[in-house]
Design an enzyme around this catalytic site. Structure first.
Site, PDB file in Angstrom:
ATOM      1  N   ASP A  30       0.921  -1.032   0.012  1.00 54.34           N
ATOM      2  CA  ASP A  30      -0.033  -0.041  -0.073  1.00 54.34           C
ATOM      3  C   ASP A  30       0.873   1.376   0.115  1.00 54.34           C
ATOM      4  O   ASP A  30       0.618   2.208  -0.640  1.00 54.34           O
ATOM      5  CB  ASP A  30      -0.863   0.121   1.184  1.00 54.34           C
ATOM      6  N   SER A  80       4.052   1.665  -1.065  1.00 49.23           N
ATOM      7  CA  SER A  80       4.824   1.920  -2.206  1.00 49.23           C
ATOM      8  C   SER A  80       3.854   2.144  -3.344  1.00 49.23           C
ATOM      9  O   SER A  80       4.280   3.081  -4.324  1.00 49.23           O
ATOM     10  CB  SER A  80       5.899   0.646  -2.529  1.00 49.23           C
ATOM     11  N   ASP A 133       1.680  -8.711   5.095  1.00 51.54           N
ATOM     12  CA  ASP A 133       0.501  -8.371   6.099  1.00 51.54           C
ATOM     13  C   ASP A 133      -0.920  -8.734   5.468  1.00 51.54           C
ATOM     14  O   ASP A 133      -1.679  -8.580   6.240  1.00 51.54           O
ATOM     15  CB  ASP A 133       0.821  -7.024   6.370  1.00 51.54           C
ATOM     16  N   ARG A 161       5.527 -24.488  29.469  1.00 53.56           N
ATOM     17  CA  ARG A 161       5.576 -23.080  29.645  1.00 53.56           C
ATOM     18  C   ARG A 161       4.697 -22.490  28.825  1.00 53.56           C
ATOM     19  O   ARG A 161       3.787 -23.085  28.020  1.00 53.56           O
ATOM     20  CB  ARG A 161       6.989 -23.049  28.917  1.00 53.56           C
ATOM     21  N   MET A 196       4.938 -10.730  12.383  1.00 53.07           N
ATOM     22  CA  MET A 196       4.707  -9.413  11.834  1.00 53.07           C
ATOM     23  C   MET A 196       3.273  -8.969  11.467  1.00 53.07           C
ATOM     24  O   MET A 196       2.471  -9.931  11.701  1.00 53.07           O
ATOM     25  CB  MET A 196       5.704  -9.301  10.535  1.00 53.07           C
ATOM     26  N   GLY A 197       3.095  -8.030  10.994  1.00 49.11           N
ATOM     27  CA  GLY A 197       1.980  -7.344  10.626  1.00 49.11           C
ATOM     28  C   GLY A 197       1.819  -5.885  10.848  1.00 49.11           C
ATOM     29  O   GLY A 197       1.406  -5.796  12.042  1.00 49.11           O
ATOM     30  N   HIS A 237      12.060 -11.162  10.309  1.00 49.79           N
ATOM     31  CA  HIS A 237      12.049 -11.234   8.800  1.00 49.79           C
ATOM     32  C   HIS A 237      12.115 -12.647   8.180  1.00 49.79           C
ATOM     33  O   HIS A 237      12.148 -12.994   7.068  1.00 49.79           O
ATOM     34  CB  HIS A 237      13.192 -10.457   8.458  1.00 49.79           C
TER      35      HIS A 237
HETATM   36  O1  F6P Z   1       4.824  -4.557   5.455  1.00 48.53           O
HETATM   37  C1  F6P Z   1       5.625  -5.647   5.604  1.00 48.53           C
HETATM   38  C2  F6P Z   1       6.335  -5.883   6.762  1.00 48.53           C
HETATM   39  O2  F6P Z   1       7.300  -6.990   6.950  1.00 48.53           O
HETATM   40  C3  F6P Z   1       5.874  -5.619   8.228  1.00 48.53           C
HETATM   41  O3  F6P Z   1       4.837  -6.656   8.520  1.00 48.53           O
HETATM   42  C4  F6P Z   1       6.787  -4.903   8.964  1.00 48.53           C
HETATM   43  O4  F6P Z   1       6.364  -4.516  10.419  1.00 48.53           O
HETATM   44  C5  F6P Z   1       7.861  -4.331   8.180  1.00 48.53           C
HETATM   45  O5  F6P Z   1       7.208  -4.695   6.934  1.00 48.53           O
HETATM   46  C6  F6P Z   1       9.325  -4.491   8.494  1.00 48.53           C
HETATM   47  O6  F6P Z   1      10.004  -3.560   7.694  1.00 48.53           O
HETATM   48  P1  F6P Z   1      11.431  -3.482   7.615  1.00 48.53           P
HETATM   49  O7  F6P Z   1      11.842  -4.680   6.616  1.00 48.53           O
HETATM   50  O8  F6P Z   1      11.848  -2.127   7.056  1.00 48.53           O
HETATM   51  O9  F6P Z   1      12.060  -3.945   9.002  1.00 48.53           O
END
Ligand code: F6P
Length: 362
Positions: free
Chosen positions: A118, A120, A143, A178, A185-186, A285
């Site tokens: 969104d 870019s 996301d 535990r 992410m998101g 990542h």
């Molecule tokens: O929008 C994709 C995303 O992977 C998000 O889930 C995350 O918050 C962000 O990009 C991480 O960005 P960067 O790669 O700049 O750390």
């Protein structure tokens, strides 16, 4: 010197799994169906900032099936070099959009495919309008928060990675009695957390779309214990705030901030409240890399083919989109800069509630 018509392609914003499959599909279809050549623009708009644009010739010979299996993008990607606010070494910012537009037009392309999320696409939309650039967009983001498309390249693989993480955390959680917390992410949507949490058997899923109370989560953990199970699994989306509404951010190189910290915040609080021995995993990542899932390869291929067809039809400033098992196209302007949160009444949330998963609000 070639006389064949040429089109361009670039990958903008953060990478994800499946980008190479989309590039491959566009190159194969452009050449096989229309006899066109495809040129890759390196590092998206940054590749158009020098007198000699940075290009990669993308012949069909280079497009073997190995690209389907490769994560990342062979074209390179950037998500922190907006040409309208381009950062200089001294910390100031300049507008370099005119250079990008002028250098694009020097290439003499019939059109260009921009693959982006969104943010870019908002940038590409601004450039194409200002510079009269004939562009077709392909949606990508792990996301899965872009409007007017049911899915985007990269989401399915990210869900697969997060689900596998839960598959791996569950046995070790059980061995050591535990509470395991997985932060996924998101940026502003909890879709990865929801999908992976359901698929991976989480007991608690926290997403930014649904406010939570720590007391409800602690009660769920206690209930699990009283029913005789010695461990619990909690998945939290990185964009979830503290109970009092504070965003959890981390500062990165150059002063950029990204989400991070909610998993450890919850771990600390819940350990105090329940006494449960707690461990926190931040997946990060890992969700963006690795081999694309078959579903992402399929979607990327379908999007790549359709994007080339749109250029052939002269339908520009459109984005290809997934809708009810079909690839459609929608105006880029209606997508750019907008996000689609998870629906608190949608099928994933209803399913999670039906399974007895705690979403933190009751
Ligand atoms: O929008 C994709 C995303 O992977 C998000 O889930 C995350 O918050 C962000 O990009 C991480 O960005 P960067 O790669 O700049 O750390």
């Amino acid at each position: 010197m070639t006389t064949k018509p040429r089109i361009g392609i670039m990958t903008s914003g953060g990478d994800c799994a499946g980008l190479n499959a989309a590039i491959r599909a566009a190159v194969l279809h452009a050449e096989h169906s229309y006899g066109w050549e495809v040129v890759g623009i390196k590092n998206a708009t940054q590749g158009l900032m020098s007198e000699t644009p940075q290009l990669i010739e993308l012949s069909t010979e280079k497009m073997s099936a190995h690209l389907l299996r490769e994560g990342g993008t062979i074209l390179g990607a950037i998500n922190n070099r907006n040409p309208y606010h381009f950062p200089l070494p001294d910390g100031t910012r300049v507008d370099r959009s005119a250079e990008v537009i002028a250098n694009y037009h020097k290439l003499g392309l019939r059109g260009v495919i921009g693959i982006g999320g969104d943010g870019s696409l908002a940038l590409l939309q601004r450039l194409t309008t200002q510079g009269n650039i004939p562009m077709v967009a392909i949606p990508k983001t792990i996301d899965n928060d872009m409007v007017l498309t049911e899915t985007s390249i990269g989401f399915d693989t990210a869900v697969q990675v997060a689900t596998e993480a839960l598959d791996r955390l569950q046995p070790t959680a059980a061995s050591h009695s535990r509470l395991m917390i997985l932060e996924v992410m998101g940026r502003d949507a909890g879709r990865i957390a929801l999908a992976a949490g359901i698929a991976g058997g989480a007991d608690i899923i926290l997403i930014p779309e649904i406010p939570y109370k720590l007391a409800h989560i602690a009660a769920k953990i206690e209930q699990i214990r009283q029913r005789g199970r010695n461990f619990s699994l909690l998945v939290v989306a990185e964009a979830v705030k503290s109970e009092s509404g504070e965003s959890m951010m981390m500062q990165h190189h150059g002063g950029e901030s990204r989400y991070g910290g909610i998993g450890h915040y919850l771990g600390h609080k819940l350990m105090e409240m329940t006494g449960a021995e707690t461990r926190v995993t931040v997946l990060g990542h890992v969700q963006r890399g690795g081999q694309p899932s078959p579903q992402d390869r399929l979607i990327a291929s379908a999007f790549g083919v359709r994007a080339v067809d749109l250029i052939h039809q002269g339908k520009f400033n459109r984005m290809v989109a997934w809708s009810a098992g079909q690839v459609i196209d929608v105006p880029m302007a209606d997508v750019a800069g907008k996000t689609r949160a998870a629906d608190p009444k949608g099928i994933e949330v209803t399913t999670a509630r039906g399974l007895g998963i705690c979403l933190g609000d009751e």
